[in-house]
Design an enzyme around this catalytic site. Structure first.
Site, short mmCIF file in Angstrom:
data_model
loop_
_atom_site.label_atom_id
_atom_site.label_comp_id
_atom_site.label_asym_id
_atom_site.label_seq_id
_atom_site.Cartn_x
_atom_site.Cartn_y
_atom_site.Cartn_z
N TYR A 146 0.85 -1.20 0.00
CA TYR A 146 0.00 0.00 0.00
C TYR A 146 0.88 1.25 0.00
O TYR A 146 0.71 2.15 -0.83
CB TYR A 146 -0.89 -0.03 1.24
CG TYR A 146 -1.89 1.10 1.33
CD1 TYR A 146 -2.98 1.17 0.46
CD2 TYR A 146 -1.77 2.08 2.32
CE1 TYR A 146 -3.92 2.20 0.57
CE2 TYR A 146 -2.71 3.10 2.43
CZ TYR A 146 -3.78 3.16 1.56
OH TYR A 146 -4.71 4.17 1.67
N ASN A 175 -6.12 8.98 9.24
CA ASN A 175 -7.24 8.13 9.67
C ASN A 175 -8.56 8.90 9.67
O ASN A 175 -8.66 9.94 10.31
CB ASN A 175 -6.99 7.57 11.07
CG ASN A 175 -5.80 6.63 11.10
OD1 ASN A 175 -4.67 7.07 10.89
ND2 ASN A 175 -6.05 5.36 11.34
N GLY A 208 -1.53 -1.06 23.21
CA GLY A 208 -2.47 0.04 22.95
C GLY A 208 -1.85 1.42 23.15
O GLY A 208 -2.57 2.42 23.18
N THR A 211 -0.45 5.60 18.85
CA THR A 211 -1.44 6.68 18.73
C THR A 211 -1.95 6.82 17.30
O THR A 211 -1.26 6.46 16.34
CB THR A 211 -0.86 8.05 19.16
OG1 THR A 211 0.11 8.46 18.20
CG2 THR A 211 -0.25 7.99 20.54
N ARG A 212 -3.17 7.35 17.17
CA ARG A 212 -3.76 7.75 15.89
C ARG A 212 -4.54 9.03 16.16
O ARG A 212 -4.86 9.36 17.30
CB ARG A 212 -4.70 6.67 15.34
CG ARG A 212 -4.03 5.36 14.92
CD ARG A 212 -3.10 5.52 13.74
NE ARG A 212 -2.55 4.23 13.28
CZ ARG A 212 -1.45 3.65 13.77
NH1 ARG A 212 -0.78 4.20 14.76
NH2 ARG A 212 -1.02 2.51 13.26
N ARG A 277 0.95 8.68 15.05
CA ARG A 277 0.50 9.34 13.81
C ARG A 277 -0.36 10.55 14.17
O ARG A 277 -1.32 10.42 14.93
CB ARG A 277 -0.29 8.38 12.93
CG ARG A 277 -0.70 9.02 11.60
CD ARG A 277 -1.48 8.09 10.74
NE ARG A 277 -0.67 7.01 10.23
CZ ARG A 277 -1.19 5.83 9.88
NH1 ARG A 277 -2.47 5.60 10.01
NH2 ARG A 277 -0.40 4.90 9.40
#
Ligand code: UDP
Length: 314
Positions: A146, A175, A208, A211-212, A277
């Protein structure tokens, strides 16, 4: 009346773009091969004279009769599990598909906007990501199909701009979420919402702590629309800089859905999963006068209503 070709028209972003261009009074030609798209996303447009649909794979020669003013190339598998399942098609739609559409843009004297991605920054070593950062991508990792297709797509588009003088626009999409995301596309938001609604474990990958930064789809569409109408041919980040860890995001979804049977469970982190991100949107603010309007709470509330309808509560 402007005539617009939108590839990936039956997908999440493509279908929202079709709606927007119809609303702007354009004639919209939607194209898709439905390998990840869903025709239900654009079924409401079929009765309109302003809308046409072509079932076609843009990795093969693309023919569209009549004039075209704009081409928006949004066709591609776009979630990590999709491009793992369809690596060759992902590479082809970003490279051969882009090449075909650039050729079409030249033939029609149309302006071409391509959907690039924050994935061009890979697992980024600078934070937040500015457009002048070249990225940290593993070309042969699972995400490489991708990321490298999108990087090639940018290179090819820029070459058509500089060599042929074609009018081109490059949006780097971070995102994004909202209604019409596929329930089982494997991305974190549909996964967490459907797991929470069904009372299952929310599958947090790794600890977890990655980050986004999530942007509501209407904000994204507005940014893309403004970029298309601008005269700016360098890449522009469009995303919401409100950053959150995936674990905190899971906790937000748990609280919103309030299903006592649901809880966080931890699974192995996928290979090359970016640790952080967050878009730097200075350029979008300066060039387009754009910034996101929806807070995560607002956007998530709308999106939750959608998932409530499409996921059965157990
Ligand atoms: N993720 C997760 N559980 C899931 C799906 C994704 O913890 O069921 C994580 C994934 O590892 C990544 C983040 O959520 O760190 C966003 O993943 P997604 O597939 O939505 O998109 P990406 O930003 O990685 O392209």
């Amino acid at each position: 009346m402007k005539r617009v070709l939108i590839t990936g028209a039956a997908g999440f972003l493509g279908s929202h773009l079709c709606d927007r261009f119809i609303k702007e009074g354009c004639h919209v030609i939607g194209m898709d091969n439905l390998i990840t798209g869903n025709i239900d996303n654009i079924a409401h447009l079929f009765p309109l004279k302003q809308f046409e649909y072509y079932h076609h794979d843009v990795s093969t020669f693309v023919h569209v009769p009549g004039k075209l003013d704009y081409i928006l190339h949004f066709a591609s598998p776009a979630s990590p599990i999709d491009y793992l399942k369809m690596p060759i098609q992902t590479l082809k739609v970003g490279s051969l598909g882009t090449h075909n559409l650039l050729g079409l843009a030249i033939a029609k004297n149309a302006r071409m906007l391509i959907a690039s991605t924050s994935e061009v920054y890979g697992d980024p070593l600078i934070h937040p990501q500015t457009e002048d950062y070249w990225g940290n991508v593993n070309p042969i990792g699972p995400r490489g199909v991708y990321d490298e297709a999108k990087r090639f797509q940018e290179a090819m588009t820029m070459a058509y701009h500089t060599y042929h003088g074609l009018e081109t626009r490059i949006v780097r999409i971070f995102n994004t979420y909202g209604p019409r995301m596929r329930v089982n596309d494997g991305r974190v938001l549909p996964a967490f919402f459907s797991q929470a609604i069904r009372g299952e474990g929310l599958t947090v990958f790794g600890d977890g702590s990655q980050t986004r930064s999530f942007c509501y789809v209407d904000d994204l569409v507005e940014g893309i629309y403004r970029l298309l109408k601008s005269d700016y041919s360098q890449p522009v980040n469009i995303g919401n800089p409100d950053e959150i860890t995936i674990k905190e995001f899971g906790e937000e979804v748990l609280e919103m859905v309030g299903n006592p049977k649901a809880k966080l469970i931890f699974k192995e982190l996928p290979v090359d999963d970016p640790k952080v991100r967050k878009p730097d949107i200075t350029r979008a603010k300066e060039v387009l006068g754009w910034e996101p309007k929806y807070s995560r709470a607002e956007g998530m509330a709308i999106t939750y209503e959608y998932f409530k309808k499409v996921v059965e509560r157990k």
